[in-house]
Design a protein around this motif. Structure first.
Motif: not given
Length: 306
Positions: A259-269
């Motif tokens: 786990p981690w804390k995710q700041f506003p971002a664009l995540l692509k899978i």
């Protein structure tokens, strides 16, 4: 010796591998790439995992048995639901785009999980036991005639073959608004409509080697606990070959238990080119893939298929 015998009788099985690219919108740095095989999650489940991870890092002596470890997860989930509620309004904090099509989330969603292997929380098949329901969308942009707008206090007849409508001028219909606002909706292309229907049909079984991710939604940490003991089911969202998640707020995320804390971002899978090569244990009655193929051919011959 027993292990070596199992290896001798096993057969090769391919396992999809996935790549997660994280591009934070407010930080001037390159994208971070993470890989995963089992799952990727954003929301309340990741938040509970993050709390436990931080506690383990600061006070490792509190984690001395499997039972106690599970108890800490239960406590973290309960605290999240009762006191923190950091994932409330989750459907308004992220945007899910699957295979190029925006997929609305239920308004009560507090987390989504992308499954490559249909096994979660120690073996729970979230996709296999999941359920489809009349969705209560958090956004009206993809509101369709084949869904009831009950989440907004609106109802109208279900028409499976009617034209899909799109809301151009508003993002959400509140329960106090009248049905007249639906007149502002316009029709998307037939191609997008068919793609949306194919993605959200959720009629294919889960497979770890079909190049697709199974996306499910959970409504709270308590809901996740109910799923764990068999009292409830995850909500099926879609199946896709690639996905993009736009986060508008800081949220917790995790891949394969990290786990981690995710700041506003664009995540692509997206899927990696080379799958993992695994050894699949043969059934106890012997055989393996050869036996399965032989049984299939016998079945087809008996029924005159071949």
């Amino acid at each position: 010796l027993s292990l070596l015998e199992q290896v001798e009788k096993s057969y090769v099985s391919l396992l999809d591998r996935w790549e997660l690219s994280v591009e934070e919108t407010h930080r001037k740095r390159g994208s971070v790439v993470k890989g995963f095989i089992n799952y990727f999650g954003v929301g309340v489940d990741a938040q509970a995992a993050l709390q436990v991870h931080m506690l383990r890092e600061s006070k490792p002596k509190l984690f001395f048995s499997r039972f106690i470890n599970k108890a800490w997860y239960a406590i973290a989930g309960a605290a999240e639901d009762l006191f923190n509620a950091s994932c409330a309004g989750f459907s308004q904090k992220i945007t899910l785009i699957a295979d190029g099509v925006e997929i609305p989330l239920p308004v009560d969603s507090q987390g989504i999980i992308f499954l490559n292997i249909d096994s979660y929380m120690g073996g729970v098949p979230l996709w296999g036991l999941g359920e489809r329901r009349v969705r209560r969308y958090g956004s009206a942009r993809d509101l369709c005639d084949n869904s009831f707008a009950e989440g907004y206090g609106l109802t109208y007849p279900m028409r499976r073959n009617s034209t899909t409508r799109r809301m151009d001028s508003i993002d959400r219909i509140e329960s106090s608004e009248s049905l007249d606002t639906l007149s502002t909706m316009t029709s998307p292309s037939t191609k997008n409509k068919k793609t949306h229907e194919n993605l959200t049909s959720c009629n294919l079984p889960s497979s770890c080697q079909d190049g697709m991710l199974d996306v499910v939604s959970i409504s709270s940490a308590f809901h996740l606990g109910q799923i764990r003991v068999g009292l409830s089911n995850a909500h099926l969202i879609c199946q896709c070959h690639e996905a993009t998640i736009k986060t508008k707020r800081t949220l917790a995320a995790h891949v394969d238990g990290e786990p981690w804390k995710q700041f506003p971002a664009l995540l692509k899978i997206k899927k990696k080119k080379d799958p993992a090569v695994m050894l699949h244990r043969a059934p106890d009655d012997g055989g393996g893939v050869e036996v399965e193929v032989s049984n299939l051919l016998d079945w087809a011959e008996d029924r005159g298929v071949i």
